[in-house]
Design a protein around this motif. Structure first.
Motif, PDB file in Angstrom:
ATOM      1  N   UNK A   1       0.843  -1.213   0.000  1.00  0.00           N
ATOM      2  CA  UNK A   1       0.000   0.000   0.000  1.00  0.00           C
ATOM      3  C   UNK A   1       0.870   1.251   0.000  1.00  0.00           C
ATOM      4  N   UNK A   2       1.370   1.639  -1.152  1.00  0.00           N
ATOM      5  CA  UNK A   2       2.280   2.798  -1.179  1.00  0.00           C
ATOM      6  C   UNK A   2       1.591   4.160  -1.111  1.00  0.00           C
ATOM      7  N   UNK A   3       0.279   4.196  -1.356  1.00  0.00           N
ATOM      8  CA  UNK A   3      -0.397   5.513  -1.419  1.00  0.00           C
ATOM      9  C   UNK A   3      -1.051   5.804  -0.068  1.00  0.00           C
ATOM     10  N   UNK A   4      -0.569   6.860   0.590  1.00  0.00           N
ATOM     11  CA  UNK A   4      -1.022   7.196   1.938  1.00  0.00           C
ATOM     12  C   UNK A   4      -1.792   8.502   1.926  1.00  0.00           C
ATOM     13  N   UNK A   5      -2.886   8.524   2.686  1.00  0.00           N
ATOM     14  CA  UNK A   5      -3.671   9.757   2.818  1.00  0.00           C
ATOM     15  C   UNK A   5      -4.111   9.909   4.265  1.00  0.00           C
ATOM     16  N   UNK A   6      -4.243  11.158   4.695  1.00  0.00           N
ATOM     17  CA  UNK A   6      -4.785  11.414   6.025  1.00  0.00           C
ATOM     18  C   UNK A   6      -6.243  10.955   6.062  1.00  0.00           C
ATOM     19  N   UNK A   7      -6.645  10.301   7.135  1.00  0.00           N
ATOM     20  CA  UNK A   7      -8.036   9.887   7.300  1.00  0.00           C
ATOM     21  C   UNK A   7      -8.779  10.865   8.186  1.00  0.00           C
ATOM     22  N   UNK A   8      -8.353  10.973   9.404  1.00  0.00           N
ATOM     23  CA  UNK A   8      -8.990  11.897  10.333  1.00  0.00           C
ATOM     24  C   UNK A   8      -8.117  12.094  11.554  1.00  0.00           C
ATOM     25  N   UNK A   9      -8.555  12.983  12.414  1.00  0.00           N
ATOM     26  CA  UNK A   9      -7.726  13.401  13.528  1.00  0.00           C
ATOM     27  C   UNK A   9      -8.626  13.928  14.633  1.00  0.00           C
ATOM     28  N   UNK A  10      -8.372  13.479  15.865  1.00  0.00           N
ATOM     29  CA  UNK A  10      -9.046  14.091  17.010  1.00  0.00           C
ATOM     30  C   UNK A  10      -7.993  14.453  18.040  1.00  0.00           C
ATOM     31  N   UNK A  11      -7.899  15.730  18.347  1.00  0.00           N
ATOM     32  CA  UNK A  11      -6.876  16.190  19.281  1.00  0.00           C
ATOM     33  C   UNK A  11      -7.526  16.930  20.440  1.00  0.00           C
ATOM     34  N   UNK A  12      -7.064  16.621  21.647  1.00  0.00           N
ATOM     35  CA  UNK A  12      -7.456  17.380  22.834  1.00  0.00           C
ATOM     36  C   UNK A  12      -6.265  18.230  23.251  1.00  0.00           C
ATOM     37  N   UNK A  13      -6.529  19.519  23.452  1.00  0.00           N
ATOM     38  CA  UNK A  13      -5.479  20.461  23.825  1.00  0.00           C
ATOM     39  C   UNK A  13      -5.625  20.808  25.308  1.00  0.00           C
ATOM     40  N   UNK A  14      -4.586  20.535  26.081  1.00  0.00           N
ATOM     41  CA  UNK A  14      -4.674  20.728  27.530  1.00  0.00           C
ATOM     42  C   UNK A  14      -4.001  22.012  28.002  1.00  0.00           C
ATOM     43  N   UNK A  15      -2.956  22.438  27.312  1.00  0.00           N
ATOM     44  CA  UNK A  15      -2.149  23.570  27.781  1.00  0.00           C
ATOM     45  C   UNK A  15      -1.735  24.434  26.599  1.00  0.00           C
ATOM     46  N   UNK A  16      -1.666  25.766  26.803  1.00  0.00           N
ATOM     47  CA  UNK A  16      -1.082  26.608  25.750  1.00  0.00           C
ATOM     48  C   UNK A  16       0.410  26.292  25.588  1.00  0.00           C
ATOM     49  N   UNK A  17       0.907  26.460  24.373  1.00  0.00           N
ATOM     50  CA  UNK A  17       2.318  26.180  24.065  1.00  0.00           C
ATOM     51  C   UNK A  17       2.939  27.456  23.509  1.00  0.00           C
ATOM     52  N   UNK A  18       4.207  27.708  23.920  1.00  0.00           N
ATOM     53  CA  UNK A  18       4.861  28.979  23.593  1.00  0.00           C
ATOM     54  C   UNK A  18       6.228  28.758  22.946  1.00  0.00           C
ATOM     55  N   UNK A  19       6.698  29.847  22.347  1.00  0.00           N
ATOM     56  CA  UNK A  19       8.052  29.903  21.795  1.00  0.00           C
ATOM     57  C   UNK A  19       9.053  29.346  22.812  1.00  0.00           C
ATOM     58  N   UNK A  20       9.918  28.460  22.359  1.00  0.00           N
ATOM     59  CA  UNK A  20      10.963  27.928  23.217  1.00  0.00           C
ATOM     60  C   UNK A  20      10.587  26.675  23.985  1.00  0.00           C
ATOM     61  N   UNK A  21       9.310  26.327  23.981  1.00  0.00           N
ATOM     62  CA  UNK A  21       8.893  25.124  24.717  1.00  0.00           C
ATOM     63  C   UNK A  21       9.508  23.877  24.073  1.00  0.00           C
ATOM     64  N   UNK A  22      10.113  23.002  24.868  1.00  0.00           N
ATOM     65  CA  UNK A  22      10.586  21.718  24.344  1.00  0.00           C
ATOM     66  C   UNK A  22       9.426  20.734  24.312  1.00  0.00           C
ATOM     67  N   UNK A  23       9.192  20.141  23.151  1.00  0.00           N
ATOM     68  CA  UNK A  23       8.058  19.231  22.984  1.00  0.00           C
ATOM     69  C   UNK A  23       8.587  17.855  22.571  1.00  0.00           C
ATOM     70  N   UNK A  24       8.080  16.834  23.221  1.00  0.00           N
ATOM     71  CA  UNK A  24       8.364  15.459  22.808  1.00  0.00           C
ATOM     72  C   UNK A  24       7.058  14.805  22.398  1.00  0.00           C
ATOM     73  N   UNK A  25       7.062  14.157  21.247  1.00  0.00           N
ATOM     74  CA  UNK A  25       5.886  13.444  20.762  1.00  0.00           C
ATOM     75  C   UNK A  25       6.169  11.946  20.824  1.00  0.00           C
ATOM     76  N   UNK A  26       5.238  11.216  21.418  1.00  0.00           N
ATOM     77  CA  UNK A  26       5.387   9.772  21.548  1.00  0.00           C
ATOM     78  C   UNK A  26       4.165   9.116  20.920  1.00  0.00           C
TER      79      UNK A  26
END
Lengths: 144, 167
Positions: free
Chosen positions: B99-124
Protein backbone atom coordinates in the motif's frame (compact mmCIF):
# COMPACT_ATOMS: atom_id res chain seq x y z
CA UNK A 1 -17.74 37.05 18.71
CA UNK A 2 -18.78 35.96 22.20
CA UNK A 3 -16.96 37.42 25.21
CA UNK A 4 -18.52 34.97 27.65
CA UNK A 5 -19.96 31.47 27.77
CA UNK A 6 -23.35 33.02 28.52
CA UNK A 7 -23.26 34.94 25.21
CA UNK A 8 -23.63 31.69 23.21
CA UNK A 9 -26.88 29.85 22.45
CA UNK A 10 -27.50 26.48 20.86
CA UNK A 11 -28.17 27.01 17.16
CA UNK A 12 -25.79 29.96 16.82
CA UNK A 13 -23.94 29.84 13.50
CA UNK A 14 -20.21 30.32 13.04
CA UNK A 15 -19.52 33.08 10.52
CA UNK A 16 -18.48 31.04 7.47
CA UNK A 17 -14.92 31.40 6.21
CA UNK A 18 -14.70 31.41 2.39
CA UNK A 19 -11.31 30.54 0.89
CA UNK A 20 -10.11 29.79 -2.61
CA UNK A 21 -6.72 28.13 -2.13
CA UNK A 22 -4.07 28.87 -4.73
CA UNK A 23 -1.08 26.77 -5.77
CA UNK A 24 1.07 29.42 -4.08
CA UNK A 25 -0.76 28.95 -0.79
CA UNK A 26 -0.35 25.17 -1.11
CA UNK A 27 3.38 25.61 -1.67
CA UNK A 28 3.74 27.86 1.37
CA UNK A 29 1.78 25.39 3.49
CA UNK A 30 4.01 22.53 2.29
CA UNK A 31 7.04 24.63 3.21
CA UNK A 32 5.67 25.65 6.61
CA UNK A 33 4.95 21.99 7.44
CA UNK A 34 8.14 20.54 5.90
CA UNK A 35 5.99 18.42 3.60
CA UNK A 36 7.66 17.15 0.43
CA UNK A 37 4.69 15.12 -0.86
CA UNK A 38 4.60 15.91 -4.59
CA UNK A 39 0.80 15.67 -4.92
CA UNK A 40 0.66 19.12 -3.31
CA UNK A 41 3.02 21.03 -5.63
CA UNK A 42 4.00 18.92 -8.66
CA UNK A 43 1.06 19.06 -11.05
CA UNK A 44 2.63 16.63 -13.52
CA UNK A 45 3.06 14.03 -10.78
CA UNK A 46 -0.43 14.59 -9.34
CA UNK A 47 -2.14 14.32 -12.75
CA UNK A 48 -0.05 11.86 -14.74
CA UNK A 49 1.16 9.50 -12.03
CA UNK A 50 -1.57 9.64 -9.39
CA UNK A 51 -4.53 10.44 -11.63
CA UNK A 52 -5.84 13.54 -9.84
CA UNK A 53 -7.23 16.50 -11.81
CA UNK A 54 -4.66 18.84 -10.24
CA UNK A 55 -2.48 19.25 -7.17
CA UNK A 56 -4.35 18.61 -3.91
CA UNK A 57 -5.15 20.90 -1.02
CA UNK A 58 -3.53 19.30 2.06
CA UNK A 59 -5.91 17.69 4.55
CA UNK A 60 -4.11 19.51 7.38
CA UNK A 61 -4.63 22.83 5.53
CA UNK A 62 -8.35 22.12 5.28
CA UNK A 63 -8.32 21.33 9.02
CA UNK A 64 -6.39 24.51 9.79
CA UNK A 65 -8.90 26.60 7.81
CA UNK A 66 -11.76 24.92 9.65
CA UNK A 67 -10.08 25.63 13.00
CA UNK A 68 -9.51 29.22 11.86
CA UNK A 69 -13.26 29.59 11.26
CA UNK A 70 -13.85 28.33 14.82
CA UNK A 71 -11.25 30.52 16.53
CA UNK A 72 -12.25 33.59 14.48
CA UNK A 73 -15.76 33.03 15.81
CA UNK A 74 -14.81 32.28 19.42
CA UNK A 75 -12.48 35.27 19.61
CA UNK A 76 -9.50 35.94 21.85
CA UNK A 77 -11.20 34.80 25.05
CA UNK A 78 -12.10 31.42 23.53
CA UNK A 79 -9.75 28.48 23.84
CA UNK A 80 -9.83 25.45 21.53
CA UNK A 81 -10.09 22.43 23.83
CA UNK A 82 -10.79 19.66 21.34
CA UNK A 83 -10.90 19.42 17.57
CA UNK A 84 -11.92 16.43 15.47
CA UNK A 85 -11.95 16.20 11.69
CA UNK A 86 -12.34 13.57 9.00
CA UNK A 87 -10.98 13.78 5.46
CA UNK A 88 -13.82 12.94 3.08
CA UNK A 89 -12.85 14.43 -0.28
CA UNK A 90 -10.00 16.09 -2.11
CA UNK A 91 -10.01 19.79 -2.91
CA UNK A 92 -8.08 21.52 -5.66
CA UNK A 93 -6.73 25.04 -6.20
CA UNK A 94 -9.27 27.43 -7.66
CA UNK A 95 -12.22 25.77 -5.95
CA UNK A 96 -14.23 27.95 -3.60
CA UNK A 97 -14.21 26.33 -0.16
CA UNK A 98 -16.47 27.14 2.77
CA UNK A 99 -15.70 26.44 6.42
CA UNK A 100 -18.41 26.86 9.03
CA UNK A 101 -20.52 25.23 11.68
CA UNK A 102 -23.01 25.73 14.44
CA UNK A 103 -23.39 25.45 18.20
CA UNK A 104 -24.84 22.09 19.21
CA UNK A 105 -24.49 22.36 22.96
CA UNK A 106 -23.30 24.44 25.90
CA UNK A 107 -22.32 22.83 29.21
CA UNK A 108 -20.49 23.45 32.43
CA UNK A 109 -17.80 20.86 33.03
CA UNK A 110 -15.79 21.06 36.24
CA UNK A 111 -16.57 24.76 36.46
CA UNK A 112 -15.53 25.45 32.85
CA UNK A 113 -17.94 26.78 30.24
CA UNK A 114 -17.67 24.50 27.20
CA UNK A 115 -19.31 25.01 23.81
CA UNK A 116 -19.83 21.98 21.55
CA UNK A 117 -19.70 22.78 17.85
CA UNK A 118 -20.42 20.75 14.75
CA UNK A 119 -18.22 22.00 11.95
CA UNK A 120 -17.75 21.26 8.28
CA UNK A 121 -15.65 22.20 5.31
CA UNK A 122 -17.32 21.97 1.93
CA UNK A 123 -17.05 23.06 -1.69
CA UNK A 124 -19.42 25.64 -3.12
CA UNK A 125 -21.29 22.83 -4.92
CA UNK A 126 -22.03 21.32 -1.49
CA UNK A 127 -19.47 18.48 -1.69
CA UNK A 128 -18.52 17.60 1.89
CA UNK A 129 -14.76 17.86 2.36
CA UNK A 130 -14.30 17.69 6.08
CA UNK A 131 -16.91 17.03 8.75
CA UNK A 132 -15.85 17.56 12.33
CA UNK A 133 -16.57 18.65 15.85
CA UNK A 134 -14.92 21.19 18.10
CA UNK A 135 -15.08 22.09 21.78
CA UNK A 136 -14.29 25.66 22.78
CA UNK A 137 -13.93 26.94 26.32
CA UNK A 138 -15.24 30.43 27.03
CA UNK A 139 -14.92 32.35 30.30
CA UNK A 140 -18.05 32.46 32.41
CA UNK A 141 -19.60 35.83 33.11
CA UNK A 142 -18.46 37.10 36.50
CA UNK A 143 -16.18 34.11 37.08
CA UNK A 144 -12.90 35.99 36.83
CA UNK B 1 -4.42 -13.80 7.30
CA UNK B 2 -5.28 -14.62 3.67
CA UNK B 3 -3.15 -14.18 0.57
CA UNK B 4 -5.07 -11.08 -0.47
CA UNK B 5 -4.32 -9.36 2.83
CA UNK B 6 -2.77 -5.95 2.33
CA UNK B 7 -1.36 -5.97 5.85
CA UNK B 8 2.24 -6.96 6.38
CA UNK B 9 2.81 -9.05 9.51
CA UNK B 10 5.46 -6.58 10.65
CA UNK B 11 2.71 -3.95 10.85
CA UNK B 12 0.53 -6.30 12.92
CA UNK B 13 3.43 -7.00 15.26
CA UNK B 14 3.85 -3.28 15.95
CA UNK B 15 0.31 -2.81 17.30
CA UNK B 16 0.38 -1.61 20.90
CA UNK B 17 3.98 -0.45 20.75
CA UNK B 18 5.53 3.01 20.63
CA UNK B 19 6.42 3.34 16.95
CA UNK B 20 7.97 6.77 17.03
CA UNK B 21 9.35 9.30 19.42
CA UNK B 22 10.53 12.69 18.31
CA UNK B 23 11.27 16.01 19.86
CA UNK B 24 11.67 19.62 18.89
CA UNK B 25 11.57 23.14 20.18
CA UNK B 26 8.77 25.58 19.40
CA UNK B 27 10.01 28.50 17.29
CA UNK B 28 7.75 31.54 17.11
CA UNK B 29 8.65 32.49 13.55
CA UNK B 30 7.96 28.95 12.34
CA UNK B 31 4.44 28.83 13.81
CA UNK B 32 3.80 32.34 12.54
CA UNK B 33 4.83 31.27 9.03
CA UNK B 34 2.39 28.38 9.33
CA UNK B 35 -0.40 30.71 10.48
CA UNK B 36 0.32 33.10 7.60
CA UNK B 37 0.23 30.18 5.12
CA UNK B 38 -3.23 29.37 6.49
CA UNK B 39 -4.15 33.05 6.13
CA UNK B 40 -4.76 33.13 9.89
CA UNK B 41 -3.50 36.46 11.22
CA UNK B 42 -5.00 35.88 14.67
CA UNK B 43 -3.27 38.45 16.93
CA UNK B 44 -3.02 35.81 19.69
CA UNK B 45 -0.32 34.18 17.53
CA UNK B 46 1.51 37.38 16.55
CA UNK B 47 1.08 40.06 19.22
CA UNK B 48 2.60 39.44 22.67
CA UNK B 49 0.72 42.28 24.33
CA UNK B 50 -2.61 41.25 22.83
CA UNK B 51 -2.00 37.67 23.97
CA UNK B 52 -1.07 38.80 27.49
CA UNK B 53 -4.25 40.89 27.69
CA UNK B 54 -6.14 37.65 27.00
CA UNK B 55 -4.52 35.54 29.68
CA UNK B 56 -1.52 34.09 27.85
CA UNK B 57 2.14 34.48 28.78
CA UNK B 58 2.96 35.88 25.32
CA UNK B 59 2.03 35.15 21.67
CA UNK B 60 0.74 31.58 21.75
CA UNK B 61 1.32 28.80 19.24
CA UNK B 62 -1.68 27.96 17.03
CA UNK B 63 -2.90 24.65 18.46
CA UNK B 64 -2.96 22.86 15.10
CA UNK B 65 0.71 23.63 14.51
CA UNK B 66 1.72 21.18 17.25
CA UNK B 67 2.40 18.05 15.09
CA UNK B 68 4.95 20.02 13.08
CA UNK B 69 7.10 21.02 16.07
CA UNK B 70 8.80 17.65 16.32
CA UNK B 71 9.39 16.91 12.63
CA UNK B 72 12.87 15.66 11.92
CA UNK B 73 15.38 16.32 9.17
CA UNK B 74 14.97 14.43 5.90
CA UNK B 75 17.74 13.47 3.49
CA UNK B 76 16.58 13.98 -0.08
CA UNK B 77 18.17 10.75 -1.30
CA UNK B 78 15.96 8.78 1.10
CA UNK B 79 12.67 10.14 -0.30
CA UNK B 80 10.27 7.90 -2.16
CA UNK B 81 9.49 8.94 -5.75
CA UNK B 82 6.34 10.74 -4.54
CA UNK B 83 8.36 12.88 -2.13
CA UNK B 84 7.29 11.13 1.08
CA UNK B 85 10.16 10.30 3.45
CA UNK B 86 11.19 6.71 2.80
CA UNK B 87 13.19 5.82 5.87
CA UNK B 88 12.11 8.11 8.68
CA UNK B 89 8.49 8.82 7.76
CA UNK B 90 5.25 7.18 8.84
CA UNK B 91 5.31 4.82 5.87
CA UNK B 92 8.53 3.27 7.18
CA UNK B 93 7.30 3.06 10.78
CA UNK B 94 4.33 0.96 9.71
CA UNK B 95 5.54 -1.37 6.94
CA UNK B 96 2.78 -1.83 4.35
CA UNK B 97 4.71 -2.49 1.13
CA UNK B 98 1.53 -3.43 -0.75
CA UNK B 99 0.00 0.00 0.00
CA UNK B 100 2.28 2.80 -1.18
CA UNK B 101 -0.40 5.51 -1.42
CA UNK B 102 -1.02 7.20 1.94
CA UNK B 103 -3.67 9.76 2.82
CA UNK B 104 -4.79 11.41 6.02
CA UNK B 105 -8.04 9.89 7.30
CA UNK B 106 -8.99 11.90 10.33
CA UNK B 107 -7.73 13.40 13.53
CA UNK B 108 -9.05 14.09 17.01
CA UNK B 109 -6.88 16.19 19.28
CA UNK B 110 -7.46 17.38 22.83
CA UNK B 111 -5.48 20.46 23.83
CA UNK B 112 -4.67 20.73 27.53
CA UNK B 113 -2.15 23.57 27.78
CA UNK B 114 -1.08 26.61 25.75
CA UNK B 115 2.32 26.18 24.06
CA UNK B 116 4.86 28.98 23.59
CA UNK B 117 8.05 29.90 21.79
CA UNK B 118 10.96 27.93 23.22
CA UNK B 119 8.89 25.12 24.72
CA UNK B 120 10.59 21.72 24.34
CA UNK B 121 8.06 19.23 22.98
CA UNK B 122 8.36 15.46 22.81
CA UNK B 123 5.89 13.44 20.76
CA UNK B 124 5.39 9.77 21.55
CA UNK B 125 3.30 7.79 19.09
CA UNK B 126 1.66 4.44 19.82
CA UNK B 127 0.17 2.24 17.08
CA UNK B 128 -3.40 1.36 18.10
CA UNK B 129 -4.69 -0.67 15.16
CA UNK B 130 -4.11 -1.66 11.52
CA UNK B 131 -7.26 -2.88 9.77
CA UNK B 132 -8.15 -3.80 6.20
CA UNK B 133 -11.40 -2.23 4.96
CA UNK B 134 -13.42 -2.09 1.76
CA UNK B 135 -14.61 1.22 0.35
CA UNK B 136 -16.13 2.48 -2.88
CA UNK B 137 -12.74 2.47 -4.58
CA UNK B 138 -11.66 -0.95 -3.32
CA UNK B 139 -9.64 -2.32 -0.44
CA UNK B 140 -7.59 -0.06 1.81
CA UNK B 141 -5.86 -0.21 5.17
CA UNK B 142 -6.94 2.00 8.06
CA UNK B 143 -4.16 2.82 10.51
CA UNK B 144 -4.95 4.35 13.91
CA UNK B 145 -2.35 5.75 16.28
CA UNK B 146 -2.29 7.92 19.40
CA UNK B 147 0.32 10.61 19.90
CA UNK B 148 0.97 12.23 23.28
CA UNK B 149 2.73 15.58 23.24
CA UNK B 150 4.74 16.40 26.35
CA UNK B 151 6.45 19.54 27.56
CA UNK B 152 8.86 18.03 30.07
CA UNK B 153 6.46 16.09 32.34
CA UNK B 154 3.26 17.86 31.29
CA UNK B 155 1.01 16.39 28.60
CA UNK B 156 0.04 19.45 26.54
CA UNK B 157 -2.08 17.57 23.98
CA UNK B 158 -3.13 14.13 22.86
CA UNK B 159 -4.04 13.22 19.31
CA UNK B 160 -5.67 10.16 17.74
CA UNK B 161 -4.85 10.06 14.03
CA UNK B 162 -6.19 7.75 11.35
CA UNK B 163 -4.32 7.26 8.09
CA UNK B 164 -5.50 5.47 4.96
CA UNK B 165 -3.07 3.41 2.88
CA UNK B 166 -4.09 2.17 -0.57
CA UNK B 167 -2.52 -0.29 -3.02
Amino acid sequence: MPAFFEDVAVGDEITPLLVEPTTTQLFFFSAATYNGHRIHYDRGWAVEVEGYPSVLVHGPLQAALLARAVTDWSGPSGRLVSFRTQNRASAFPGEQLRFGGSVEGARIDDGRGLIDLVVRGEKDDGTLLMPGTAVVELPRCGAR
Amino acid sequence: MTDDSLIDERATAAIGTVIAQSSGTVVKKEFQRWAAAVGDRNPLYFDDEFARANGYREAVMPPLYLPHVTLGVVDLDTLRPDGIPGESGTSALIPLPKCPRWMAGGDETMFFEPVYDGDPITASRTLDSVEQKHGRSGAFVLITSTTRYLRRDTVVAQSVVTTIARP
